[in-house]
Design a protein around this motif. Structure first.
Motif, mmCIF file in Angstrom:
data_model
loop_
_atom_site.group_PDB
_atom_site.id
_atom_site.type_symbol
_atom_site.label_atom_id
_atom_site.label_comp_id
_atom_site.label_asym_id
_atom_site.label_seq_id
_atom_site.Cartn_x
_atom_site.Cartn_y
_atom_site.Cartn_z
ATOM 1 N N MET A 1 3.472 20.765 -11.850
ATOM 2 C CA MET A 1 4.392 21.846 -12.002
ATOM 3 C C MET A 1 4.706 22.211 -13.309
ATOM 4 O O MET A 1 5.496 21.204 -13.360
ATOM 5 N N LYS A 2 4.791 22.870 -14.054
ATOM 6 C CA LYS A 2 5.226 23.067 -15.586
ATOM 7 C C LYS A 2 6.815 23.961 -14.488
ATOM 8 O O LYS A 2 6.851 24.693 -13.716
ATOM 9 N N ALA A 3 7.925 23.935 -15.506
ATOM 10 C CA ALA A 3 9.151 25.116 -14.921
ATOM 11 C C ALA A 3 9.140 26.531 -15.411
ATOM 12 O O ALA A 3 9.715 27.198 -14.583
ATOM 13 N N ALA A 4 8.239 26.329 -16.380
ATOM 14 C CA ALA A 4 7.712 28.116 -15.803
ATOM 15 C C ALA A 4 7.371 28.681 -14.568
ATOM 16 O O ALA A 4 7.800 29.726 -14.147
ATOM 17 N N ASP A 5 6.944 27.679 -13.706
ATOM 18 C CA ASP A 5 6.131 27.882 -12.564
ATOM 19 C C ASP A 5 6.927 28.145 -11.608
ATOM 20 O O ASP A 5 7.359 28.237 -10.103
ATOM 21 N N TYR A 6 8.595 27.149 -11.712
ATOM 22 C CA TYR A 6 9.598 27.365 -11.088
ATOM 23 C C TYR A 6 10.075 27.961 -10.945
ATOM 24 O O TYR A 6 10.663 27.936 -10.116
ATOM 25 N N LYS A 7 10.386 28.829 -12.139
ATOM 26 C CA LYS A 7 11.004 29.882 -12.549
ATOM 27 C C LYS A 7 10.268 30.870 -11.614
ATOM 28 O O LYS A 7 10.909 31.350 -11.288
ATOM 29 N N LYS A 8 9.004 31.232 -10.842
ATOM 30 C CA LYS A 8 8.659 32.238 -10.541
ATOM 31 C C LYS A 8 8.834 32.077 -9.190
ATOM 32 O O LYS A 8 8.591 33.312 -8.494
ATOM 33 N N LEU A 9 9.189 30.181 -8.305
ATOM 34 C CA LEU A 9 9.069 30.721 -7.506
ATOM 35 C C LEU A 9 10.116 31.276 -6.252
ATOM 36 O O LEU A 9 11.299 31.266 -7.117
ATOM 37 N N LYS A 10 9.886 32.102 -5.205
ATOM 38 C CA LYS A 10 11.347 32.339 -5.391
ATOM 39 C C LYS A 10 11.700 31.814 -4.107
ATOM 40 O O LYS A 10 12.289 31.900 -3.181
ATOM 41 N N THR A 11 13.043 30.742 -4.445
ATOM 42 C CA THR A 11 13.174 29.988 -3.893
ATOM 43 C C THR A 11 14.763 30.380 -4.106
ATOM 44 O O THR A 11 15.369 30.771 -4.691
ATOM 45 N N ASP A 12 16.120 30.272 -3.705
ATOM 46 C CA ASP A 12 17.611 30.442 -3.785
ATOM 47 C C ASP A 12 17.723 29.635 -4.543
ATOM 48 O O ASP A 12 18.179 28.578 -4.383
ATOM 49 N N LEU A 13 19.060 29.848 -5.245
ATOM 50 C CA LEU A 13 19.073 29.242 -6.241
ATOM 51 C C LEU A 13 20.496 28.975 -6.323
ATOM 52 O O LEU A 13 21.107 27.622 -6.843
ATOM 53 N N PHE A 14 20.870 29.460 -4.761
ATOM 54 C CA PHE A 14 22.236 27.723 -4.287
ATOM 55 C C PHE A 14 21.805 27.560 -2.859
ATOM 56 O O PHE A 14 20.922 27.488 -2.198
ATOM 57 N N ALA A 15 23.163 27.058 -2.759
ATOM 58 C CA ALA A 15 22.623 26.210 -1.473
ATOM 59 C C ALA A 15 22.368 27.225 -0.185
ATOM 60 O O ALA A 15 23.892 27.964 -0.391
ATOM 61 N N LYS A 16 22.226 26.845 0.990
ATOM 62 C CA LYS A 16 22.410 27.154 1.952
ATOM 63 C C LYS A 16 21.844 26.869 3.357
ATOM 64 O O LYS A 16 21.361 25.900 3.298
ATOM 65 N N THR A 17 23.322 27.024 4.501
ATOM 66 C CA THR A 17 23.271 25.893 4.944
ATOM 67 C C THR A 17 21.555 26.380 5.873
ATOM 68 O O THR A 17 21.312 27.711 6.556
ATOM 69 N N LYS A 18 21.231 25.449 6.440
ATOM 70 C CA LYS A 18 19.526 25.175 6.806
ATOM 71 C C LYS A 18 19.843 24.616 8.502
ATOM 72 O O LYS A 18 21.138 23.631 8.536
ATOM 73 N N ASP A 19 19.237 25.095 9.292
ATOM 74 C CA ASP A 19 18.720 24.509 10.594
ATOM 75 C C ASP A 19 18.418 23.202 10.484
ATOM 76 O O ASP A 19 16.591 22.782 9.910
ATOM 77 N N ILE A 20 18.483 21.826 10.381
ATOM 78 C CA ILE A 20 18.449 21.248 11.038
ATOM 79 C C ILE A 20 17.280 20.588 11.890
ATOM 80 O O ILE A 20 16.062 19.575 11.778
ATOM 81 N N ARG A 21 17.354 21.556 12.939
ATOM 82 C CA ARG A 21 16.176 21.388 14.008
ATOM 83 C C ARG A 21 14.698 21.960 13.303
ATOM 84 O O ARG A 21 14.167 21.310 13.637
ATOM 85 N N GLN A 22 14.966 23.084 12.148
ATOM 86 C CA GLN A 22 13.900 23.170 11.665
ATOM 87 C C GLN A 22 13.194 21.686 11.186
ATOM 88 O O GLN A 22 11.731 22.164 10.332
ATOM 89 N N LEU A 91 14.097 23.419 -5.053
ATOM 90 C CA LEU A 91 12.547 23.476 -4.973
ATOM 91 C C LEU A 91 12.172 22.246 -4.119
ATOM 92 O O LEU A 91 11.155 23.307 -3.536
ATOM 93 N N ALA A 92 12.801 21.075 -3.276
ATOM 94 C CA ALA A 92 12.043 20.420 -3.423
ATOM 95 C C ALA A 92 12.119 20.719 -1.425
ATOM 96 O O ALA A 92 11.338 20.732 -0.815
ATOM 97 N N LEU A 93 12.946 21.450 -0.969
ATOM 98 C CA LEU A 93 13.047 21.730 0.111
ATOM 99 C C LEU A 93 12.314 23.302 0.452
ATOM 100 O O LEU A 93 12.024 23.350 1.360
ATOM 101 N N TYR A 94 12.499 23.593 -0.450
ATOM 102 C CA TYR A 94 11.432 24.646 -0.989
ATOM 103 C C TYR A 94 9.831 24.602 -0.187
ATOM 104 O O TYR A 94 9.036 25.522 -0.061
ATOM 105 N N GLU A 95 9.169 23.839 -1.029
ATOM 106 C CA GLU A 95 8.173 23.262 -1.631
ATOM 107 C C GLU A 95 7.709 22.590 0.165
ATOM 108 O O GLU A 95 6.900 22.516 1.031
ATOM 109 N N PHE A 96 8.912 22.000 0.918
ATOM 110 C CA PHE A 96 8.312 21.209 2.257
ATOM 111 C C PHE A 96 8.510 22.646 3.090
ATOM 112 O O PHE A 96 7.899 22.638 4.352
ATOM 113 N N GLU A 97 9.450 23.221 3.095
ATOM 114 C CA GLU A 97 9.200 24.516 4.388
ATOM 115 C C GLU A 97 8.060 25.632 4.688
ATOM 116 O O GLU A 97 7.455 25.905 4.533
#
Length: 109
Positions: A1-22, A91-97
């Motif tokens: 992926m190119k940077a412009a493609d990563y910019k289009k992803l609807k991911t959070d810009l800041f870290a959020k607490t995630k449920d580790i069981r997911q 970005l890696a977290l978004y792709e994994f989810e």
């Protein structure tokens, strides 16, 4: 992926607490999931770094004076674009989810 493609992803810009069981749904183990996301984040960071370096080389000159450094608006805008991208770990977290990461488990082969 190119940077412009990563910019289009609807991911959070800041870290959020995630449920580790997911995280154990795809691998069956939390730790394997963390390793997969970590390695993917390293790949993304390396790709973005290489892309930035290639893009910024077109704006660089061999004999830069102090005035040229402050007046190089194109390079400043390019730097701002890359700074506004989500972090590679996000970005890696978004792709994994969203099941966009391919990985092989060496233990099962």
């Amino acid at each position: 992926m190119k940077a412009a493609d990563y910019k289009k992803l609807k991911t959070d810009l800041f870290a959020k607490t995630k449920d580790i069981r997911q995280f154990d749904k795809q691998t069956g183990n939390y730790y394997k999931s963390i390793v997969v996301m970590s390695k993917r984040a390293d790949q993304i960071a390396a790709d973005l770094k290489q892309e930035f370096q290639e893009s910024s080389q077109q704006y660089s000159t061999n004999a830069e004076t102090l005035e040229e450094v402050f007046e190089n608006r194109e390079q400043i805008e390019l730097s701002k674009f890359y700074e506004q991208l989500p972090k590679p770990t996000q970005l890696a977290l978004y792709e994994f989810e969203h099941d966009q990461v391919y990985f092989k488990d060496a233990d099962t082969e």
